[in-house]
Design a protein around this motif. Structure first.
Motif, PDB file in Angstrom:
ATOM      1  N   PRO A   7      50.271 -14.961 -45.033  1.00  0.00           N
ATOM      2  CA  PRO A   7      51.163 -14.617 -46.148  1.00  0.00           C
ATOM      3  C   PRO A   7      52.505 -15.346 -46.043  1.00  0.00           C
ATOM      4  O   PRO A   7      53.042 -15.514 -44.959  1.00  0.00           O
ATOM      5  N   ARG A   8      53.006 -15.787 -47.184  1.00  0.00           N
ATOM      6  CA  ARG A   8      54.296 -16.455 -47.229  1.00  0.00           C
ATOM      7  C   ARG A   8      55.063 -15.904 -48.415  1.00  0.00           C
ATOM      8  O   ARG A   8      54.560 -15.908 -49.532  1.00  0.00           O
ATOM      9  N   LYS A   9      56.279 -15.428 -48.179  1.00  0.00           N
ATOM     10  CA  LYS A   9      57.030 -14.772 -49.236  1.00  0.00           C
ATOM     11  C   LYS A   9      58.006 -15.719 -49.921  1.00  0.00           C
ATOM     12  O   LYS A   9      58.223 -15.614 -51.123  1.00  0.00           O
ATOM     13  N   TYR A  10      58.606 -16.643 -49.170  1.00  0.00           N
ATOM     14  CA  TYR A  10      59.642 -17.527 -49.707  1.00  0.00           C
ATOM     15  C   TYR A  10      59.119 -18.955 -49.859  1.00  0.00           C
ATOM     16  O   TYR A  10      58.238 -19.383 -49.133  1.00  0.00           O
ATOM     17  N   CYS A  11      59.732 -19.706 -50.787  1.00  0.00           N
ATOM     18  CA  CYS A  11      59.274 -21.079 -51.037  1.00  0.00           C
ATOM     19  C   CYS A  11      59.706 -22.039 -49.932  1.00  0.00           C
ATOM     20  O   CYS A  11      59.065 -23.056 -49.708  1.00  0.00           O
ATOM     21  N   CYS A  12      60.799 -21.736 -49.239  1.00  0.00           N
ATOM     22  CA  CYS A  12      61.286 -22.627 -48.187  1.00  0.00           C
ATOM     23  C   CYS A  12      62.090 -21.823 -47.162  1.00  0.00           C
ATOM     24  O   CYS A  12      62.420 -20.658 -47.388  1.00  0.00           O
ATOM     25  N   HIS A  13      62.427 -22.469 -46.071  1.00  0.00           N
ATOM     26  CA  HIS A  13      63.171 -21.799 -45.003  1.00  0.00           C
ATOM     27  C   HIS A  13      64.592 -21.430 -45.456  1.00  0.00           C
ATOM     28  O   HIS A  13      65.117 -20.384 -45.079  1.00  0.00           O
ATOM     29  N   GLU A  14      65.203 -22.284 -46.280  1.00  0.00           N
ATOM     30  CA  GLU A  14      66.561 -22.009 -46.758  1.00  0.00           C
ATOM     31  C   GLU A  14      66.601 -20.706 -47.558  1.00  0.00           C
ATOM     32  O   GLU A  14      67.529 -19.914 -47.429  1.00  0.00           O
ATOM     33  N   CYS A  15      65.575 -20.486 -48.395  1.00  0.00           N
ATOM     34  CA  CYS A  15      65.516 -19.248 -49.187  1.00  0.00           C
ATOM     35  C   CYS A  15      65.333 -18.034 -48.282  1.00  0.00           C
ATOM     36  O   CYS A  15      65.918 -16.979 -48.519  1.00  0.00           O
ATOM     37  N   TYR A  16      64.508 -18.179 -47.250  1.00  0.00           N
ATOM     38  CA  TYR A  16      64.308 -17.074 -46.316  1.00  0.00           C
ATOM     39  C   TYR A  16      65.627 -16.702 -45.640  1.00  0.00           C
ATOM     40  O   TYR A  16      65.999 -15.533 -45.576  1.00  0.00           O
ATOM     41  N   VAL A  17      66.363 -17.703 -45.150  1.00  0.00           N
ATOM     42  CA  VAL A  17      67.634 -17.449 -44.461  1.00  0.00           C
ATOM     43  C   VAL A  17      68.639 -16.812 -45.408  1.00  0.00           C
ATOM     44  O   VAL A  17      69.329 -15.858 -45.044  1.00  0.00           O
ATOM     45  N   GLU A  18      68.699 -17.320 -46.647  1.00  0.00           N
ATOM     46  CA  GLU A  18      69.637 -16.766 -47.639  1.00  0.00           C
ATOM     47  C   GLU A  18      69.315 -15.306 -47.935  1.00  0.00           C
ATOM     48  O   GLU A  18      70.199 -14.461 -47.969  1.00  0.00           O
ATOM     49  N   ALA A  19      68.034 -15.010 -48.135  1.00  0.00           N
ATOM     50  CA  ALA A  19      67.641 -13.639 -48.461  1.00  0.00           C
ATOM     51  C   ALA A  19      67.790 -12.706 -47.261  1.00  0.00           C
ATOM     52  O   ALA A  19      68.200 -11.560 -47.410  1.00  0.00           O
TER      53      ALA A  19
END
Length: 197
Positions: free
Chosen positions: A108-120
């Motif tokens: 499973p992957r929730k975010y489109c990229c690592h930057e979005c994951y860190v921001e969220a």
């Protein structure tokens, strides 16, 4: 290439040398050797590795080998990604930048990229600067499904927080602060009806 080079290339290939060794011995590019051999069907009965050109030893029962090693197989597929046939392809919407992206495989992957994951997750990184495409009817339906998942997560989290409040493990002030953070994160529309103020 002149006729002497062509004869030399054919001879080296029939001796079982790979593309890279032939290219080094003759002082020409590997791609020139590969294309010449493929154009003139210069191969032995066992074939050669698709990546490095080494001769292959075929085993009778089973599929015909295409690569000499796992390393060559991985390198070849990494350079030919457009030929990969993905089985489990799903469309997802990033909860941070709301961009539609595809997910392959069972992980499973929730975010489109690592930057979005860190921001969220941490809120102190530069937001994703990717272009957000126009959302058509099918993507809107996917977005509604994601909204329902967020509603469910919010509702379950707040019910758990309420139980902790009733048990006296957190104060009313801590509960309200937590509730504000959850509303900010999930932006619920329907679930707020079911949660006491």
């Amino acid at each position: 290439m002149n006729d002497a080079q062509k004869k030399m290339l054919s001879g080296l290939r029939e001796q079982g040398l790979g593309y890279i060794k032939i290219a080094k011995a003759m002082g020409i590019s590997v791609n020139t050797v590969k294309s010449y051999c493929k154009r003139h069907a210069i191969q032995d009965k066992n074939g050669y590795c698709l990546y490095c050109g080494k001769p292959l030893h075929q085993v009778k029962p089973g599929r015909k080998r295409k690569f000499c090693s796992d390393e060559c197989r991985m390198n070849w597929w990494n350079t030919h990604r457009e030929l990969v046939n993905h089985r489990n392809v799903r469309k997802m919407i990033c909860p941070n930048c709301h961009k539609l992206f595809t997910v392959t495989g069972s992980k499973p992957r929730k975010y489109c990229c690592h930057e979005c994951y860190v921001e969220a997750r941490f809120g102190h990184h530069e937001p994703c600067q990717k272009n957000i495409p126009a959302i058509n009817a099918m993507e809107k339906q996917d977005l509604d499904v994601m909204s329902l998942k967020d509603e469910g997560t919010y509702l379950a989290t707040m019910n758990l927080a309420k139980k902790i409040l009733v048990q006296g493990l957190i104060t009313r002030k801590e509960y309200r602060r937590f509730k504000e953070r959850m509303e900010e994160k999930y932006k619920p529309k329907i679930s707020t009806i079911f949660i006491d103020k």
